[in-house]
Design an enzyme around this catalytic site. Sequence first.
Site: not given
Length: 166
Positions: A120, A155, A97, A128-129
């Site tokens: 979001n 990912e 953040y 946002c993850h």
Amino acid sequence: MDVHHTVVDSPIGELTLVGEGTALLGLYFDGHLRTPRLDSLGPRTSTGFEEVRRQLDEYFDGKRRRFELELAPRGSAFEKSVWALLMSIPHGETRTYGQLAAELGVPAAAQAVGNANGWNPISIIVPCHRVVGSQGRLTGYAGGLDRKRFLLELEGPSPEEDGRLF
């Protein structure tokens, strides 16, 4: 155009897709922690989300790294600036953040960035993850930390560099 929605299955549970015309307004998890900022999800339909479904299937199969969809998230100017920045985080990498706040030019606004991240409306597609707490800790996620962990593991690190912080 009228707002409409559908519900699709995924490896992380049912996802509610909300659209208006050809634009995607929202993607919400079953049990989403923050309710959608829409007066109504509109009627449920089985058509109109074929491209979103196709791209989500490719993503969950590990074949898609970037979504190419018309998005129309609803939020404040600041929230939209945070969501746009989320789209620049490469597949397989994370940011804190604080890093995002610094990129926005307001380094003291990490908490505000976190709040905007939490609102979001287009989870997964607006990634946002990929945002973690200081020192790489997994922190709040509207879909729950198990889903966040699943998405990050799906990912994996990008081939160019392991940018993960956790």
